[in-house]
Design a protein around this motif. Sequence first.
Motif, mmCIF file in Angstrom:
data_model
loop_
_atom_site.group_PDB
_atom_site.id
_atom_site.type_symbol
_atom_site.label_atom_id
_atom_site.label_comp_id
_atom_site.label_asym_id
_atom_site.label_seq_id
_atom_site.Cartn_x
_atom_site.Cartn_y
_atom_site.Cartn_z
ATOM 1 N N THR A 241 14.384 27.533 69.474
ATOM 2 C CA THR A 241 14.690 27.534 71.069
ATOM 3 C C THR A 241 15.950 26.586 71.351
ATOM 4 O O THR A 241 15.791 25.313 70.878
ATOM 5 C CB THR A 241 13.587 27.026 72.006
ATOM 6 O OG1 THR A 241 12.290 27.691 71.843
ATOM 7 C CG2 THR A 241 13.898 26.908 73.397
ATOM 8 N N VAL A 242 17.027 27.145 71.932
ATOM 9 C CA VAL A 242 18.185 26.537 72.025
ATOM 10 C C VAL A 242 18.583 26.300 73.438
ATOM 11 O O VAL A 242 18.774 27.543 74.129
ATOM 12 C CB VAL A 242 19.356 27.608 71.194
ATOM 13 C CG1 VAL A 242 20.636 26.886 71.211
ATOM 14 C CG2 VAL A 242 19.012 27.752 69.796
ATOM 15 N N ASP A 243 18.829 25.127 73.734
ATOM 16 C CA ASP A 243 19.630 24.941 75.148
ATOM 17 C C ASP A 243 21.197 24.936 74.940
ATOM 18 O O ASP A 243 21.792 24.690 73.759
ATOM 19 C CB ASP A 243 19.199 23.340 75.711
ATOM 20 C CG ASP A 243 17.769 23.410 76.105
ATOM 21 O OD1 ASP A 243 17.086 24.216 76.235
ATOM 22 O OD2 ASP A 243 16.883 22.446 75.397
ATOM 23 N N PHE A 244 21.712 25.418 76.087
ATOM 24 C CA PHE A 244 23.252 25.485 76.096
ATOM 25 C C PHE A 244 23.740 25.117 77.379
ATOM 26 O O PHE A 244 23.213 24.966 78.372
ATOM 27 C CB PHE A 244 23.579 26.954 75.739
ATOM 28 C CG PHE A 244 23.082 27.818 76.872
ATOM 29 C CD1 PHE A 244 24.219 28.230 77.776
ATOM 30 C CD2 PHE A 244 22.319 28.610 77.058
ATOM 31 C CE1 PHE A 244 24.097 29.147 78.936
ATOM 32 C CE2 PHE A 244 21.804 29.518 78.107
ATOM 33 C CZ PHE A 244 22.768 29.930 78.805
ATOM 34 N N GLN A 245 25.109 24.652 77.101
ATOM 35 C CA GLN A 245 25.908 24.184 78.484
ATOM 36 C C GLN A 245 27.091 24.747 78.179
ATOM 37 O O GLN A 245 27.959 24.570 77.347
ATOM 38 C CB GLN A 245 25.814 22.647 78.527
ATOM 39 C CG GLN A 245 26.502 22.050 79.539
ATOM 40 C CD GLN A 245 25.793 22.031 81.028
ATOM 41 O OE1 GLN A 245 24.622 21.735 81.013
ATOM 42 N NE2 GLN A 245 26.399 22.358 82.035
ATOM 43 N N LEU A 246 27.818 25.060 79.369
ATOM 44 C CA LEU A 246 28.962 25.718 79.396
ATOM 45 C C LEU A 246 30.000 24.618 80.054
ATOM 46 O O LEU A 246 29.619 24.085 81.141
ATOM 47 C CB LEU A 246 29.113 26.963 80.103
ATOM 48 C CG LEU A 246 29.029 28.304 79.330
ATOM 49 C CD1 LEU A 246 28.506 29.343 80.220
ATOM 50 C CD2 LEU A 246 29.952 28.659 78.234
ATOM 51 N N TRP A 247 31.261 24.311 79.284
ATOM 52 C CA TRP A 247 32.099 23.457 80.188
ATOM 53 C C TRP A 247 33.282 24.173 80.292
ATOM 54 O O TRP A 247 34.164 24.834 79.379
ATOM 55 C CB TRP A 247 32.220 22.192 79.100
ATOM 56 C CG TRP A 247 31.070 21.542 79.000
ATOM 57 C CD1 TRP A 247 30.159 21.737 77.953
ATOM 58 C CD2 TRP A 247 30.501 20.375 79.726
ATOM 59 N NE1 TRP A 247 29.022 20.625 78.030
ATOM 60 C CE2 TRP A 247 29.218 19.897 78.884
ATOM 61 C CE3 TRP A 247 31.048 19.642 80.700
ATOM 62 C CZ2 TRP A 247 28.437 18.785 79.471
ATOM 63 C CZ3 TRP A 247 30.100 18.707 81.305
ATOM 64 C CH2 TRP A 247 29.043 18.176 80.745
ATOM 65 N N ALA A 248 33.963 24.257 81.589
ATOM 66 C CA ALA A 248 35.156 24.899 81.733
ATOM 67 C C ALA A 248 36.339 23.748 81.893
ATOM 68 O O ALA A 248 36.017 22.647 82.668
ATOM 69 C CB ALA A 248 35.192 25.658 82.965
ATOM 70 N N GLN A 249 37.634 24.287 81.513
ATOM 71 C CA GLN A 249 38.650 23.351 81.744
ATOM 72 C C GLN A 249 39.216 23.583 83.266
ATOM 73 O O GLN A 249 39.019 24.688 83.774
ATOM 74 C CB GLN A 249 39.809 23.574 81.002
ATOM 75 C CG GLN A 249 39.450 23.643 79.391
ATOM 76 C CD GLN A 249 40.692 24.016 78.586
ATOM 77 O OE1 GLN A 249 41.780 23.429 78.576
ATOM 78 N NE2 GLN A 249 40.439 25.450 78.117
ATOM 79 N N SER A 250 39.483 22.448 83.932
ATOM 80 C CA SER A 250 39.842 22.717 85.150
ATOM 81 C C SER A 250 41.204 23.537 85.502
ATOM 82 O O SER A 250 41.349 24.155 86.572
ATOM 83 C CB SER A 250 40.231 21.180 85.935
ATOM 84 O OG SER A 250 41.293 20.585 85.134
ATOM 85 N N ASP A 251 42.085 23.433 84.483
ATOM 86 C CA ASP A 251 43.295 24.119 84.548
ATOM 87 C C ASP A 251 43.150 25.434 84.047
ATOM 88 O O ASP A 251 44.082 26.453 84.343
ATOM 89 C CB ASP A 251 44.398 23.473 84.103
ATOM 90 C CG ASP A 251 44.310 23.287 82.625
ATOM 91 O OD1 ASP A 251 43.103 23.000 82.112
ATOM 92 O OD2 ASP A 251 45.050 23.177 81.853
ATOM 93 N N ARG A 252 42.239 25.710 83.050
ATOM 94 C CA ARG A 252 41.977 27.012 82.625
ATOM 95 C C ARG A 252 40.500 27.337 82.731
ATOM 96 O O ARG A 252 39.932 27.452 81.635
ATOM 97 C CB ARG A 252 42.530 27.205 81.190
ATOM 98 C CG ARG A 252 44.002 27.001 81.098
ATOM 99 C CD ARG A 252 44.635 28.190 81.525
ATOM 100 N NE ARG A 252 44.207 29.428 80.718
ATOM 101 C CZ ARG A 252 44.875 29.764 79.822
ATOM 102 N NH1 ARG A 252 45.852 29.088 79.107
ATOM 103 N NH2 ARG A 252 44.490 30.879 79.034
ATOM 104 N N PRO A 253 39.785 27.550 83.911
ATOM 105 C CA PRO A 253 38.529 27.784 84.009
ATOM 106 C C PRO A 253 37.876 29.111 83.444
ATOM 107 O O PRO A 253 36.603 29.134 83.040
ATOM 108 C CB PRO A 253 38.128 27.744 85.663
ATOM 109 C CG PRO A 253 39.438 28.311 86.011
ATOM 110 C CD PRO A 253 40.418 27.677 85.096
ATOM 111 N N GLU A 254 38.829 29.932 82.929
ATOM 112 C CA GLU A 254 38.213 31.088 82.326
ATOM 113 C C GLU A 254 37.959 30.833 80.670
ATOM 114 O O GLU A 254 37.378 31.695 80.176
ATOM 115 C CB GLU A 254 39.326 32.479 82.460
ATOM 116 C CG GLU A 254 40.509 32.245 81.554
ATOM 117 C CD GLU A 254 41.638 31.400 82.226
ATOM 118 O OE1 GLU A 254 42.893 31.253 81.771
ATOM 119 O OE2 GLU A 254 41.151 30.669 83.099
#
Length: 285
Positions: A241-254
Amino acid sequence: MNDPGELGVFLRGKRASLPPEATPLNGFGVRRRVPGLRREEVAQLAGVSVTYYTRLEQGHSRNASDEVLLALARALQLSVTETEHLLDLARTHRTTTDPGPESATPKALELLSLVSARPAIILGRRNDVLAWNELGRALVAPHLPADAPESAATRPSLPRMLFLDAQARALYRDWGLEAADYVAYLRMASGKYPDDEALTRMIGELCIRDDAFADLWASGRVGECVAGTKRMRHPHAGDITVDFQLWAQSDRPEQRLEIYDLRDDPDGVRTRALLGNRVTEPGNG
């Protein structure tokens, strides 16, 4: 026949899915020929004219102000993600250029280099893998070479793998939930990047090649999952079972850094097992 466009299709779908009893409207007990709200009821809730709302749904007017769109979002009880998608669809005409090929930014690569004890990957707007660390590759694509993300020709596409790659598909014990989340994200991305030809081609390809994708796409669900849990069956680490978190850059949110954490693994034994090391159960020496 006039093409209502993505905006009209989205509005119609959300109107049909909202039961009248979930709104402040009076007289919702009257007999209805179709499910959901009538156009005049949405117009009443949003404070716009029926004629204007009808034109929006039919694709005759695609220049609605943000104020009107937000009023419609409240009337249709849209989530934050759905509201963002509605605004993106209405602004489609303002986008004029194809973003072209992607590559990981130096900042994203620097962040990835700081993560070594956990699986991590860098995702682009189409959920292509732009880069990964050793554990990241071992978790999401153990059957692919480590250098696959380095070339646009071999770069792993997580949506294509999930629907078209039997080995990748077998990694997910809750494949149906995983598939639904991916398609909901792609629908959101298609509204945000309407001129991304590679994204449009991929969606078209998956609709043709996989019936499950086509059915999920037709549902019209929109979503963005920035954190959650995946139940996987890994060839080396077993059921995890794997928890995940996404982190986006403020200047390149894509471009997003996705970091994974295996549950019930305080000593990192199962994490290291992703690389092919045998998991030694207690009592087995």
